[in-house]
Design an enzyme around this catalytic site. Sequence first.
Site, PDB file in Angstrom:
ATOM      1  N   ARG A  50     -31.195   6.601 -75.200  1.00 37.40           N
ATOM      2  CA  ARG A  50     -32.242   6.638 -76.439  1.00 37.40           C
ATOM      3  C   ARG A  50     -32.321   8.078 -77.153  1.00 37.40           C
ATOM      4  NH1 ARG A  50     -37.065   3.165 -75.995  1.00 37.40           N
ATOM      5  NH2 ARG A  50     -37.919   5.056 -75.895  1.00 37.40           N
ATOM      6  N   ASP A 185     -26.490   0.905 -51.660  1.00 36.01           N
ATOM      7  CA  ASP A 185     -27.527   1.816 -50.941  1.00 36.01           C
ATOM      8  C   ASP A 185     -26.703   3.175 -50.636  1.00 36.01           C
ATOM      9  OD1 ASP A 185     -28.350   3.009 -48.706  1.00 36.01           O
ATOM     10  OD2 ASP A 185     -29.386   1.004 -48.068  1.00 36.01           O
ATOM     11  N   HIS A 186     -26.880   4.126 -51.062  1.00 42.72           N
ATOM     12  CA  HIS A 186     -26.041   5.153 -50.944  1.00 42.72           C
ATOM     13  C   HIS A 186     -25.639   5.438 -49.381  1.00 42.72           C
ATOM     14  CE1 HIS A 186     -29.196   7.805 -50.509  1.00 42.72           C
ATOM     15  NE2 HIS A 186     -28.629   8.881 -50.320  1.00 42.72           N
ATOM     16  N   HIS A 248     -32.352   1.849 -46.462  1.00 45.58           N
ATOM     17  CA  HIS A 248     -31.320   2.849 -45.722  1.00 45.58           C
ATOM     18  C   HIS A 248     -31.461   2.445 -44.280  1.00 45.58           C
ATOM     19  CE1 HIS A 248     -30.974   4.489 -49.311  1.00 45.58           C
ATOM     20  NE2 HIS A 248     -31.676   5.476 -49.053  1.00 45.58           N
ATOM     21  N   LYS A 348     -40.935  12.564 -44.967  1.00 41.39           N
ATOM     22  CA  LYS A 348     -40.909  13.681 -45.599  1.00 41.39           C
ATOM     23  C   LYS A 348     -41.450  14.885 -44.999  1.00 41.39           C
ATOM     24  CE  LYS A 348     -39.115  11.525 -49.547  1.00 41.39           C
ATOM     25  NZ  LYS A 348     -38.048  11.848 -49.836  1.00 41.39           N
TER      26      LYS A 348
HETATM   27  C1  BG6 Z   1     -33.319   8.183 -51.294  1.00 41.31           C
HETATM   28  C2  BG6 Z   1     -34.760   8.286 -51.336  1.00 41.31           C
HETATM   29  O1  BG6 Z   1     -32.842   6.936 -51.505  1.00 41.31           O
HETATM   30  O2  BG6 Z   1     -32.668   8.819 -50.467  1.00 41.31           O
HETATM   31  C3  BG6 Z   1     -34.975   9.666 -51.141  1.00 41.31           C
HETATM   32  O3  BG6 Z   1     -35.150   7.841 -52.685  1.00 41.31           O
HETATM   33  C4  BG6 Z   1     -34.469  10.549 -50.031  1.00 41.31           C
HETATM   34  O4  BG6 Z   1     -36.422   9.735 -51.151  1.00 41.31           O
HETATM   35  C5  BG6 Z   1     -32.801  10.101 -50.205  1.00 41.31           C
HETATM   36  O5  BG6 Z   1     -34.607  11.670 -50.271  1.00 41.31           O
HETATM   37  C6  BG6 Z   1     -32.210  10.590 -48.886  1.00 41.31           C
HETATM   38  O6  BG6 Z   1     -31.007  10.625 -49.049  1.00 41.31           O
HETATM   39  P1  BG6 Z   1     -30.003  11.634 -48.217  1.00 41.31           P
HETATM   40  O7  BG6 Z   1     -28.783  11.135 -48.698  1.00 41.31           O
HETATM   41  O8  BG6 Z   1     -30.342  13.049 -48.902  1.00 41.31           O
HETATM   42  O9  BG6 Z   1     -30.281  11.181 -46.795  1.00 41.31           O
END
Ligand code: BG6
Length: 516
Positions: A50, A185-186, A248, A348
């Site tokens: 936007r 999901d990365h 994750h 964290k």
């Molecule tokens: C994300 C979370 O999906 O994954 C974050 O939202 C987190 O809070 C992150 O820090 C961690 O990913 P990675 O790849 O840095 O371990």
Amino acid sequence: MKTDDQLEPTVFVIFGGAGDLTWRKLVPALFDLSQDRSMPLHFSIIAVDRVGLNDDKLRRRLHEGVNKFSRRGKAKVDAWNQFAKNIYYQRGDFKKLQTYSAIDQQCAKLEKEWGAKAQPIFYMATPPTMFGEIPNYLGEAGLSRDREKTRIVIEKPIGYDLQSARSLNGTLADSFHEAQIFRIDHYLGKETVQNILAFRFANPLFEPIWDRRYVDYVTITVAEEVGIEHRGGYYDRAGALRDMVQNHLMQLLCLVAMEPMVSFDADEIRNKKVDVLHAVRPIPHDEVHQCVVRGQYGKGWIEGKEVCGYREEDGVLADSQTETFVALKLFVDNWRWQDVPFYLRTGKRLTRQVSEVAIQFRAVPHQSFPPEATLDWQPSRLVMSIHPDEGIVLRFQAKHPGPKMHLRMVEMRFNYQETFETPSPDAYETLLWDVMKNDATLFMRADQVEAAWQLLMPVLEVWAVAPPSDFPNYAAGTWGPEATQGLLAQQGHSWPLPTELVDHCTLDVGSVKRTK
Ligand code: BG6
């Protein structure tokens, strides 16, 4: 730019194209892909947002992002210009049908130029509040009509609980078939996470002992040193269970516990993973306090610097009850894993950043060595290090040199970087490449997402009515609340110290090192 005729002409439409995810992750990954692997011969990005940008302004901003976040460092000007000329800005309100008509026209224009039909990929890089809306508009505007070619990509949070996840999956299903929906999901794009499958199922060595007869317990740790950074607004509503465990950690659990797949087919693998989630013993409401520990960090020290507590972070309520740490004990009720505890923890502001899975093997059934030989005897352990070290470490007993029979713990290490000498691609590179190839293996299916929510619902429900009385209950820079140790101690277990893969004496696969 390297091109590949096998990949279909692609229009990559990013909703939230001027946003943080696009800047930090998506475009750097797409640019890196264009340099390292091959991209479709015809490829364009349409960034929809936007804010008042135009093609040039957007390209400049994305260039900065690439220079800052690409794993290859600063982009060469020619390479960037070549890539950037295919990026277009489309200003528009996500809630207006004319935005979608404009996208449609732009796609048609590109297809005409290319003389080929394109596969449109719609990436939702927007705040989650838009997740339920954009798919509807895409459907209404007829943009999801080509069921073969069109894909939609969505990131977590996929719902806030089971009910909202079901409703979002339902909305997506109104306009798209499940095969068109790519839920990212990365973690699944990380090389070392994928390597869990390779390690388990490409080697006959460990699989026969990968079960309750030989494994005592499993720990899965995803510890972060960072706090919530600039994401207070999102995080304070989410918390660690929703932010990390639901996705994750559950995915890691599935990869460690699943049965061998028959083929490398996307649905075959996802079926095996969902079987694990269905086998996880539900946590009864009245056992949540015994099986789950929650924590929130107070102020403390990280790498010699004093850092604030969670409640002092920007965007966080001064009396926030959101957890920044969770540890859980789960059981997978099936033939392979009956009664083997799986301990999961994430948080964290912990002592250090480390993601790893540790398989702790049982003690030998009979100790045949004299007691003085085994003074510091410990059971064998296999550690799969995911981050920041990437590799595998096997700890086992060996005879200490000398006239006496004296046993010591030693390690065999495999280190990804040293062995392969090529940097691992960023998870997003792998995943975006897979979306373009239409390979859904590393993406979450609706039933997986819902099964993971279902498992965690008792915890969320109990927590909702029983707010914590002791928050903050761990200091930044520590390993979390003390009760986390108790979770394992009940069964005589303990969290392993994070495994070091890289140290002053560099060792290769097969080398053996005495533990400290
Ligand atoms: C994300 C979370 O999906 O994954 C974050 O939202 C987190 O809070 C992150 O820090 C961690 O990913 P990675 O790849 O840095 O371990």
